[in-house]
Scaffold this motif. Structure first.
Motif, PDB file in Angstrom:
ATOM      1  N   ILE A  57       0.753  -1.086  -0.058  1.00  0.00           N
ATOM      2  CA  ILE A  57      -0.213   0.121  -0.011  1.00  0.00           C
ATOM      3  C   ILE A  57       0.951   1.409  -0.047  1.00  0.00           C
ATOM      4  N   LEU A  58       1.938   1.218   0.804  1.00  0.00           N
ATOM      5  CA  LEU A  58       2.720   2.563   0.807  1.00  0.00           C
ATOM      6  C   LEU A  58       3.368   2.883  -0.261  1.00  0.00           C
ATOM      7  N   ALA A  59       3.960   1.531  -1.088  1.00  0.00           N
ATOM      8  CA  ALA A  59       4.731   1.726  -2.276  1.00  0.00           C
ATOM      9  C   ALA A  59       3.739   2.491  -3.135  1.00  0.00           C
ATOM     10  N   ARG A  60       2.424   1.949  -3.348  1.00  0.00           N
ATOM     11  CA  ARG A  60       1.470   2.668  -4.263  1.00  0.00           C
ATOM     12  C   ARG A  60       1.127   3.920  -3.844  1.00  0.00           C
ATOM     13  N   GLU A  61       0.754   4.341  -2.813  1.00  0.00           N
ATOM     14  CA  GLU A  61       0.614   5.500  -2.072  1.00  0.00           C
ATOM     15  C   GLU A  61       1.551   6.681  -2.233  1.00  0.00           C
ATOM     16  N   ILE A  62       2.909   6.277  -1.965  1.00  0.00           N
ATOM     17  CA  ILE A  62       4.046   7.119  -2.348  1.00  0.00           C
ATOM     18  C   ILE A  62       4.137   7.357  -3.693  1.00  0.00           C
ATOM     19  N   SER A  63       3.944   6.502  -4.709  1.00  0.00           N
ATOM     20  CA  SER A  63       4.260   6.637  -6.115  1.00  0.00           C
ATOM     21  C   SER A  63       2.871   7.863  -6.573  1.00  0.00           C
ATOM     22  N   TYR A  64       1.569   7.450  -5.888  1.00  0.00           N
ATOM     23  CA  TYR A  64       0.566   8.548  -6.302  1.00  0.00           C
ATOM     24  C   TYR A  64       1.130   9.797  -5.879  1.00  0.00           C
ATOM     25  N   ALA A  65       1.604   9.925  -4.779  1.00  0.00           N
ATOM     26  CA  ALA A  65       1.832  11.290  -4.197  1.00  0.00           C
ATOM     27  C   ALA A  65       2.863  11.999  -4.952  1.00  0.00           C
ATOM     28  N   GLU A  66       3.878  11.128  -5.549  1.00  0.00           N
ATOM     29  CA  GLU A  66       4.991  11.805  -6.250  1.00  0.00           C
ATOM     30  C   GLU A  66       4.235  12.215  -7.644  1.00  0.00           C
ATOM     31  N   ASN A  67       3.504  11.431  -8.062  1.00  0.00           N
ATOM     32  CA  ASN A  67       2.695  11.847  -9.445  1.00  0.00           C
ATOM     33  C   ASN A  67       1.950  13.082  -9.325  1.00  0.00           C
ATOM     34  N   VAL A  68       1.483  13.361  -8.169  1.00  0.00           N
ATOM     35  CA  VAL A  68       0.629  14.694  -7.972  1.00  0.00           C
ATOM     36  C   VAL A  68       1.460  15.779  -7.441  1.00  0.00           C
ATOM     37  N   GLN A  69       2.662  15.316  -7.246  1.00  0.00           N
ATOM     38  CA  GLN A  69       3.575  16.277  -6.491  1.00  0.00           C
ATOM     39  C   GLN A  69       3.420  16.816  -5.428  1.00  0.00           C
ATOM     40  N   ASP A  70       2.734  15.910  -4.562  1.00  0.00           N
ATOM     41  CA  ASP A  70       2.372  16.238  -2.898  1.00  0.00           C
ATOM     42  C   ASP A  70       3.588  15.922  -2.178  1.00  0.00           C
ATOM     43  N   ASP A  71       4.421  16.499  -2.036  1.00  0.00           N
ATOM     44  CA  ASP A  71       5.873  16.496  -1.442  1.00  0.00           C
ATOM     45  C   ASP A  71       5.798  16.167   0.261  1.00  0.00           C
ATOM     46  N   MET A  72       4.849  16.793   0.840  1.00  0.00           N
ATOM     47  CA  MET A  72       4.414  16.507   2.083  1.00  0.00           C
ATOM     48  C   MET A  72       3.996  15.186   2.404  1.00  0.00           C
ATOM     49  N   ARG A  73       2.963  14.505   1.565  1.00  0.00           N
ATOM     50  CA  ARG A  73       2.529  13.222   1.769  1.00  0.00           C
ATOM     51  C   ARG A  73       3.744  12.367   1.278  1.00  0.00           C
ATOM     52  N   VAL A  74       4.442  12.493   0.430  1.00  0.00           N
ATOM     53  CA  VAL A  74       5.611  11.694   0.238  1.00  0.00           C
ATOM     54  C   VAL A  74       6.379  11.559   1.342  1.00  0.00           C
ATOM     55  N   GLN A  75       6.883  12.637   1.635  1.00  0.00           N
ATOM     56  CA  GLN A  75       7.801  12.637   2.844  1.00  0.00           C
ATOM     57  C   GLN A  75       7.058  11.863   4.193  1.00  0.00           C
ATOM     58  N   GLN A  76       5.918  12.149   4.508  1.00  0.00           N
ATOM     59  CA  GLN A  76       5.252  11.623   5.815  1.00  0.00           C
ATOM     60  C   GLN A  76       5.170   9.941   5.550  1.00  0.00           C
ATOM     61  N   LEU A  77       4.852   9.554   4.505  1.00  0.00           N
ATOM     62  CA  LEU A  77       4.273   8.007   3.901  1.00  0.00           C
ATOM     63  C   LEU A  77       5.765   7.405   3.990  1.00  0.00           C
ATOM     64  N   ARG A  78       6.648   7.988   3.469  1.00  0.00           N
ATOM     65  CA  ARG A  78       8.205   7.395   3.468  1.00  0.00           C
ATOM     66  C   ARG A  78       8.509   7.278   4.820  1.00  0.00           C
ATOM     67  N   GLU A  79       8.332   8.168   5.722  1.00  0.00           N
ATOM     68  CA  GLU A  79       8.751   7.947   7.421  1.00  0.00           C
ATOM     69  C   GLU A  79       8.268   6.545   7.980  1.00  0.00           C
ATOM     70  N   VAL A  80       6.956   6.382   7.518  1.00  0.00           N
ATOM     71  CA  VAL A  80       6.319   4.951   7.691  1.00  0.00           C
ATOM     72  C   VAL A  80       7.000   3.857   7.273  1.00  0.00           C
ATOM     73  N   TYR A  81       7.359   4.018   5.927  1.00  0.00           N
ATOM     74  CA  TYR A  81       7.839   2.771   5.173  1.00  0.00           C
ATOM     75  C   TYR A  81       9.469   2.698   5.591  1.00  0.00           C
ATOM     76  N   GLU A  82       9.943   3.301   5.804  1.00  0.00           N
ATOM     77  CA  GLU A  82      11.452   3.286   6.119  1.00  0.00           C
ATOM     78  C   GLU A  82      11.671   2.750   7.461  1.00  0.00           C
ATOM     79  N   ILE A  83      10.609   2.958   8.304  1.00  0.00           N
ATOM     80  CA  ILE A  83      10.618   2.272   9.522  1.00  0.00           C
ATOM     81  C   ILE A  83      10.378   0.752   9.398  1.00  0.00           C
ATOM     82  N   ILE A  84       9.378   0.420   8.498  1.00  0.00           N
ATOM     83  CA  ILE A  84       8.849  -0.958   8.478  1.00  0.00           C
ATOM     84  C   ILE A  84      10.175  -1.821   7.881  1.00  0.00           C
ATOM     85  N   PHE A  85      11.154  -1.104   7.099  1.00  0.00           N
ATOM     86  CA  PHE A  85      11.818  -2.072   6.287  1.00  0.00           C
ATOM     87  C   PHE A  85      13.168  -1.479   6.436  1.00  0.00           C
TER      88      PHE A  85
END
Length: 85
Positions: A57-85
């Motif tokens: 889900i996070l990979a999909r949501e981060i990709s979507y946020a990048e496509n719509v250039q929502d940098d804040m969402r990308v950053q916030q979702l990556r924080e969770v993603y990086e902790i998981i892996f």
């Protein structure tokens, strides 16, 4: 009053896009019912299936946020993603 980490608010919002999935509902319930003080505390409360699901889900949501250039969402979702892996 419950306080929730802003990163986890972005995650909860993203999970609302997958309401029909059992794992999404389980994770959303945890976010709704528990008072996590950090992303790490939240991730430590996940089981293996929930983590695998969030990986997808996070990979999909981060990709979507990048496509719509929502940098804040990308950053916030990556924080969770990086902790998981």
């Amino acid at each position: 009053m419950k306080t929730i980490d802003h990163t986890l608010l972005y995650l909860r919002e993203s999970l609302s896009n997958y309401e029909g999935n059992e794992l999404s509902q389980s994770i959303h319930q945890k976010l709704q019912n528990k008072n996590y003080q950090s992303e790490r505390e939240f991730v430590e409360d996940l089981d293996d299936r929930e983590m695998q699901y969030l990986d997808k889900i996070l990979a999909r949501e981060i990709s979507y946020a990048e496509n719509v250039q929502d940098d804040m969402r990308v950053q916030q979702l990556r924080e969770v993603y990086e902790i998981i892996f």
